[in-house]
Design an enzyme around this catalytic site. Structure first.
Site, short mmCIF file in Angstrom:
data_model
loop_
_atom_site.label_atom_id
_atom_site.label_comp_id
_atom_site.label_asym_id
_atom_site.label_seq_id
_atom_site.Cartn_x
_atom_site.Cartn_y
_atom_site.Cartn_z
N LYS A 122 47.04 53.68 32.16
CA LYS A 122 46.23 53.47 33.36
C LYS A 122 46.94 52.56 34.38
O LYS A 122 46.60 52.57 35.55
CB LYS A 122 44.87 52.95 32.97
C1 LIG Z 1 42.00 56.27 29.20
C2 LIG Z 1 42.78 56.57 27.97
C3 LIG Z 1 42.86 57.88 27.44
C4 LIG Z 1 42.09 59.03 28.03
O1 LIG Z 1 42.59 59.42 29.29
P1 LIG Z 1 41.73 60.36 30.26
O2 LIG Z 1 42.42 60.36 31.55
O3 LIG Z 1 40.37 59.69 30.33
O4 LIG Z 1 41.64 61.69 29.62
C5 LIG Z 1 43.66 58.10 26.33
N1 LIG Z 1 44.34 57.09 25.76
C6 LIG Z 1 44.29 55.82 26.22
C7 LIG Z 1 45.05 54.75 25.53
C8 LIG Z 1 43.52 55.51 27.36
O5 LIG Z 1 43.47 54.25 27.82
#
Ligand SMILES: *Cc1c(COP(=O)(O)O)cnc(C)c1O
Length: 450
Positions: free
Chosen positions: A110
């Site tokens: 993110k």
């Molecule tokens: C947010 C997240 C996901 C999921 O990603 P999406 O974009 O919501 O599908 C998977 N793994 C981790 C470690 C995350 O922080």
């Protein structure tokens, strides 16, 4: 380039306007009015460093920000990553690559979007002269990444609500040990849904949102999706040429934001072999891609908490393409889904496969990958290591550092994964601002801390 709403009742927005609004006023999600064809540019992008590639990409989507400014923004956004490649591609064997997306400040993918979004907020404050209050609810990774994107930025205050006692201890420390005086980590009683409801109630008070210049940080901002397209292209350009067109990207999925970004890059002309949506036991998306049925159930907490989701917020963007841009149809479908109705969609092959992994298997898989490749994966990434396509290269997107989930990883591999940035957190004082799970309490806290 303008941005339209999936629901068709919003005037076209510029990039800057769409980023500022987050959600479209008609309740839909923003998308580019058309997808540009990037296929002719790929060869010329092959030698670019990550930040340069990001700047080139964003110039296509946001010509309202000058090219020179894009170069400065992306350079700054990715300067704090602890790998010179920013998103290194590791080869495990001839058929398997891992794209490590956890070299940013909070050790999860993110950061790619939220480091940039923080700088876009800062730019907005500079241009409008108005201070900004950023508010969001989190179950862990989004909140810490948003905080690290905004901390120390002049004119910005960030307030993140999370369910008290229900985020991982290290995630809480990433939010509450920054020492920055513009960051407010707010535990509230209850579940993530309670925290989310309080945030929605705050945004429901339009006098309040105008007075404090409130902006939402959540998973649906179009800037986040576009920022995530870049690492797919960057990785694709680093695969052996003969592997590229057949390669399958395997993406641990919750809200469908990450995999959607790759799929959009593909639709723009990055030729690859498709995508696999890797879910945990909360497998609504896996069932959808197998059967065309979209049927919501209850969320069952798992070892991969950032994928514990039953209503994937970015799915609406995929629906828009699935029904060929019929915005009336998107509106109808979203209404039915929101009412909890079971929806069946035409089963067409748009390049997705799907898989699921139960909690018990996650731990076994971390152990197996460690044994076979001497490589440690976190529980989210582990969900990708099943059902590999036998006949072509797989690129697994590794969404978090194993050091963020030390207990389950240590049980599986026999060694606790460590990361220096998490180690230093362990000695820092925790600064939280506990509040009741009520909008009035949160609103007066925000007004008292502007
Ligand atoms: C947010 C997240 C996901 C999921 O990603 P999406 O974009 O919501 O599908 C998977 N793994 C981790 C470690 C995350 O922080």
């Amino acid at each position: 380039m303008f941005y339209i709403s999936t629901r068709g009742q919003t005037r076209p927005h510029t990039f800057t306007e769409a980023v500022e609004a987050g959600l479209a006023p008609d309740g839909g999600l923003f998308l580019p009015e058309h997808l540009p064809d990037i296929s002719g540019r790929l060869a010329g992008w092959a030698e670019l460093a990550y930040a340069e590639l990001a700047a080139e990409f964003f110039q296509i989507f946001a010509p309202d920000i000058p090219a020179e400014e894009w170069r400065a923004l992306t350079r700054q956004a990715y300067a704090r990553f602890d790998s010179p490649e920013v998103a290194p591609l590791r080869k495990l064997d001839d058929k398997t690559y891992v794209l490590e997306l956890w070299h940013g400040p909070t050790l999860a993918f993110k950061d790619f979007a939220l480091q940039l979004l923080g700088l876009l907020y800062k730019r907005q404050v500079r241009l409008t002269g108005k201070k900004l209050a950023v508010l969001g609810a989190t179950s862990g990774d989004t909140g810490s990444a948003a905080i690290h994107g905004c901390m120390g930025q002049d004119g910005i205050r960030i307030f993140i609500l999370y369910p008290n006692g229900r985020v991982a201890p290290l995630q809480e420390r990433q939010m509450a040990c920054t020492g920055a005086d513009n960051v407010f980590a707010i535990p509230v009683p209850g579940t993530f849904d309670d925290a989310q409801r309080v945030v929605k109630d705050c945004f429901g008070d339009s006098d309040f949102t105008a007075r404090v210049n409130l902006s939402a940080v959540n998973s649906i901002n179009i800037a986040r999706v576009l920022a995530q397209c870049v690492y797919y292209i960057h990785a694709w350009l680093r695969l052996p040429e003969e592997a590229r067109t057949a390669a399958e990207f395997v993406v641990p999925t919750g809200n469908f934001g990450n995999v959607l970004a790759g799929w959009l890059a593909h639709r723009m002309g990055m030729p690859c072999g498709g995508f696999r949506v890797a879910t945990n036991q909360n497998d609504i998306l896996c069932r959808f891609f197998e059967s065309g049925d979209y049927r919501q159930g209850d969320v069952h907490p798992s070892h991969a908490p950032s994928m514990d989701i039953q209503a994937a917020s970015n799915f609406e963007r995929y629906l828009y393409y699935l029904v060929h841009g019929d915005q009336l149809r998107v509106r109808e479908l979203m209404q039915r889904m929101k009412a909890g109705q079971h929806v069946t969609l035409p089963k067409v092959d748009l390049g997705f496969r799907a898989s699921r992994m139960d909690d018990a298997v996650i731990e076994e898989t971390i152990a197996r990958v460690w044994k076979e490749h001497a490589y440690v994966v976190d529980p989210h990434t582990a969900c990708a290591f099943t059902d590999m396509a036998p006949d072509r290269v797989s690129v697994v997107l590794s969404t978090a550092s194993p050091a963020k989930f030390p207990e389950v990883v240590a049980r599986a591999t026999g060694a606790e994964p460590l990361h220096p940035s998490l180690e230093t957190l362990k000695d820092k004082p925790l600064q939280t601002h506990p509040l009741a799970a009520e909008a009035e309490a949160v609103k007066s806290f925000i007004e008292g801390n502007l």
